[in-house]
Design a protein around this motif. Structure first.
Motif, PDB file in Angstrom:
ATOM      1  N   ASN A   1       0.584  -1.370  -0.210  1.00  0.00           N
ATOM      2  CA  ASN A   1      -0.359  -0.205   0.324  1.00  0.00           C
ATOM      3  C   ASN A   1       0.829   1.068  -0.211  1.00  0.00           C
ATOM      4  N   HIS A   2       1.854   1.259   0.368  1.00  0.00           N
ATOM      5  CA  HIS A   2       3.107   2.154   0.595  1.00  0.00           C
ATOM      6  C   HIS A   2       4.511   1.803  -0.174  1.00  0.00           C
ATOM      7  N   ARG A   3       3.987   1.379  -1.150  1.00  0.00           N
ATOM      8  CA  ARG A   3       4.889   0.762  -2.761  1.00  0.00           C
ATOM      9  C   ARG A   3       6.211   1.527  -1.632  1.00  0.00           C
ATOM     10  N   LEU A   4       6.845   1.094  -0.450  1.00  0.00           N
ATOM     11  CA  LEU A   4       8.226   0.716  -0.474  1.00  0.00           C
ATOM     12  C   LEU A   4       8.457  -0.242   0.636  1.00  0.00           C
ATOM     13  N   SER A   5       9.888  -0.470   0.257  1.00  0.00           N
ATOM     14  CA  SER A   5      10.383  -1.393   1.076  1.00  0.00           C
ATOM     15  C   SER A   5      10.584  -1.109   2.617  1.00  0.00           C
ATOM     16  N   CYS A   6       9.487  -2.209   3.223  1.00  0.00           N
ATOM     17  CA  CYS A   6       9.939  -2.088   4.893  1.00  0.00           C
ATOM     18  C   CYS A   6      10.429  -3.057   5.391  1.00  0.00           C
ATOM     19  N   TYR A   7      11.365  -2.893   4.351  1.00  0.00           N
ATOM     20  CA  TYR A   7      12.941  -4.149   4.999  1.00  0.00           C
ATOM     21  C   TYR A   7      13.246  -3.418   6.483  1.00  0.00           C
ATOM     22  N   GLU A   8      13.911  -2.204   6.687  1.00  0.00           N
ATOM     23  CA  GLU A   8      14.272  -1.780   7.477  1.00  0.00           C
ATOM     24  C   GLU A   8      13.471  -2.042   9.376  1.00  0.00           C
ATOM     25  N   ILE A   9      12.142  -1.585   8.328  1.00  0.00           N
ATOM     26  CA  ILE A   9      11.308  -1.962   9.926  1.00  0.00           C
ATOM     27  C   ILE A   9      11.297  -2.876  10.166  1.00  0.00           C
ATOM     28  N   GLN A  10      11.040  -3.651   9.229  1.00  0.00           N
ATOM     29  CA  GLN A  10      11.107  -5.030   9.356  1.00  0.00           C
ATOM     30  C   GLN A  10      12.136  -5.712  10.356  1.00  0.00           C
ATOM     31  N   THR A  11      12.907  -5.855   9.741  1.00  0.00           N
ATOM     32  CA  THR A  11      14.564  -6.171  10.099  1.00  0.00           C
ATOM     33  C   THR A  11      14.834  -5.555  11.777  1.00  0.00           C
ATOM     34  N   LYS A  12      14.148  -4.173  11.837  1.00  0.00           N
ATOM     35  CA  LYS A  12      14.347  -2.916  13.028  1.00  0.00           C
ATOM     36  C   LYS A  12      13.689  -3.958  14.509  1.00  0.00           C
ATOM     37  N   VAL A  13      12.651  -4.524  14.091  1.00  0.00           N
ATOM     38  CA  VAL A  13      11.443  -4.884  14.606  1.00  0.00           C
ATOM     39  C   VAL A  13      11.961  -6.162  14.937  1.00  0.00           C
ATOM     40  N   LYS A  14      12.164  -7.063  14.258  1.00  0.00           N
ATOM     41  CA  LYS A  14      13.371  -8.502  14.568  1.00  0.00           C
ATOM     42  C   LYS A  14      14.180  -8.446  15.403  1.00  0.00           C
ATOM     43  N   LYS A  15      14.576  -7.680  15.268  1.00  0.00           N
ATOM     44  CA  LYS A  15      15.670  -7.382  16.209  1.00  0.00           C
ATOM     45  C   LYS A  15      15.613  -7.326  17.739  1.00  0.00           C
ATOM     46  N   ILE A  16      14.898  -6.497  17.870  1.00  0.00           N
ATOM     47  CA  ILE A  16      13.988  -6.077  19.259  1.00  0.00           C
ATOM     48  C   ILE A  16      13.512  -6.674  19.850  1.00  0.00           C
ATOM     49  N   LYS A  17      12.898  -7.875  18.720  1.00  0.00           N
ATOM     50  CA  LYS A  17      11.507  -8.765  19.230  1.00  0.00           C
ATOM     51  C   LYS A  17      12.696 -10.326  20.117  1.00  0.00           C
TER      52      LYS A  17
END
Length: 106
Positions: free
Chosen positions: A50-66
């Motif tokens: 929906n936002h036409r961006l790669s959310c790789y950075e968000i996903q990577t940071k969330v997984k790291k914090i998780k």
């Protein structure tokens, strides 16, 4: 557990709750209870589509914090002040980026 373990726990859940909130606003649902991984994956898929961006950075940071939250909650490992401070900085970045991306008012 030390006080830094609690910081990690709360930091992760602040992001997770925002992601759940956005999923409810965008009417994304998980059948049954769903796991954190399923909800995070749904969110990042929606973000990419929906936002036409790669959310790789968000996903990577969330997984790291998780992963750090799991360590802090379920092991005898003590989180250092530096790990705590770094995680808080990442969470602040994520909260700002996700709020801006989805136009969520703080």
């Amino acid at each position: 557990m030390g006080c830094h373990n609690s910081v990690i726990h709360c930091a992760y859940y602040s992001i997770y709750q925002l992601i759940c909130h956005i999923c409810s606003l965008t009417r994304l649902t998980v059948k049954g209870q769903g796991s954190h991984d399923d909800i995070i994956r749904m969110f990042t898929n929606d973000c990419r589509v929906n936002h036409r961006l790669s959310c790789y950075e968000i996903q990577t940071k969330v997984k790291k914090i998780k992963a750090l939250r799991k360590t802090s909650d379920y092991s005898d490992t003590h989180i250092t002040a530096i790990e705590s401070k770094d995680s808080l900085a990442e969470v602040e970045f994520l909260l700002e980026k996700i709020n801006r991306l989805y136009n969520v008012r703080q």
